[in-house]
Design an enzyme around this catalytic site. Structure first.
Site, PDB file in Angstrom:
ATOM      1  N   HIS A 177       1.186   5.746  -0.766  1.00 44.25           N
ATOM      2  CA  HIS A 177       0.554   7.044  -1.011  1.00 44.25           C
ATOM      3  C   HIS A 177       1.283   7.663  -2.203  1.00 44.25           C
ATOM      4  CE1 HIS A 177      -0.752   7.314   3.532  1.00 44.25           C
ATOM      5  NE2 HIS A 177      -1.249   6.266   2.904  1.00 44.25           N
TER       6      HIS A 177
ATOM      7  N   TYR B 101       0.749  -3.686 -20.438  1.00 45.55           N
ATOM      8  CA  TYR B 101       1.255  -4.100 -19.132  1.00 45.55           C
ATOM      9  C   TYR B 101       0.304  -3.700 -18.015  1.00 45.55           C
ATOM     10  CZ  TYR B 101       5.326  -6.021 -21.194  1.00 45.55           C
ATOM     11  OH  TYR B 101       6.135  -6.826 -21.933  1.00 45.55           O
TER      12      TYR B 101
ATOM     13  N   HIS C  46       0.871  -1.190   0.000  1.00 45.23           N
ATOM     14  CA  HIS C  46       0.000   0.000   0.000  1.00 45.23           C
ATOM     15  C   HIS C  46       0.898   1.227   0.000  1.00 45.23           C
ATOM     16  CE1 HIS C  46      -2.791   3.084   1.108  1.00 45.23           C
ATOM     17  NE2 HIS C  46      -2.320   3.195   2.345  1.00 45.23           N
TER      18      HIS C  46
HETATM   19 ZN    ZN Z   1      -2.473   4.800   3.608  1.00 41.53          ZN
END
Ligand code: ZN
Length: 205
Positions: free
Chosen positions: A94, A119, A92
């Site tokens: 940002h 891709y 994960h």
């Molecule tokens: Zn986050």
């Protein structure tokens, strides 16, 4: 891979992600499935300066066995593993361009990015947008759960992408492809563009 090798791999990939500006400050987190639990990046840790010995080691029930406490976003990872049995790693970030796209009013929440490259289609595919929740709101986990069975990649509105893969390399490659495609989408905005056609997409399956 042994647990020691997995620890080294998480730290090396974290440093590479951070050095290339794919997540800033102490944002972003990585987890890897082990035979009897998980390794996860700790809370308030910069991906650029991870210590293999201080990674959070969780048992099969998600309890902390050793290392620092896990990221406060660990629930995003757990949902992916619970809903996708074949998941070996979750990342994960940002990442700037993905977050920028997640804020646009124009995007289709059912499938955020158009099929710009082969891709992207192969590594990410259909990308749903998860509605915005404030940090720490566990309702976000349930919102992700609703999509995780059908999608290995989701984009959290005004927040960033969560991607599961069969291995750490697979998850990282997919989230990087997603970020590059978000960047391309922003570059192409306003320009008349030819995306891949349905026939071209079918040929990739
Ligand atoms: Zn986050």
């Amino acid at each position: 891979m042994s647990e020691a090798e997995q620890r080294e791999a998480i730290c090396a990939i974290g440093a590479s992600i951070f050095a290339r500006g794919l997540t800033a400050g102490s944002s972003g987190n990585i987890s890897v499935r082990l035979g009897d639990g998980w390794l996860m990046t700790p809370t308030n840790a910069s991906l650029g300066r991870l210590d293999p010995a201080r990674l959070s080691r969780l048992d099969d029930d998600g309890r902390l066995v050793s290392g620092d406490p896990p990221t406060k976003e660990s629930f995003l990872h757990r949902v992916m593993y619970e809903e996708r049995a074949q998941t070996g790693a979750v990342v994960h970030l940002h990442s700037t361009h993905s977050v920028a796209v997640s804020c646009l009013a124009e995007i289709d929440p059912a499938d955020v990015l158009p099929p710009i490259t082969a891709y992207y289609v192969m590594r990410v595919g259909r990308l749903p947008l998860i509605p915005y929740f404030r940090p720490g709101d566990l309702a976000l986990a349930e919102a992700v759960r609703g999509f995780a069975g059908r999608h290995h990649a989701v984009l959290l509105a005004n927040h960033g992408p969560v991607v599961a893969g069969s291995s750490l390399d697979a998850a990282v490659n997919a989230i990087e492809e997603l970020e590059e495609t978000a960047k391309l989408y922003l570059l192409l905005r306003g320009a008349e563009t030819r995306f891949l056609t349905p026939a071209q997409i079918r040929a990739l399956a």
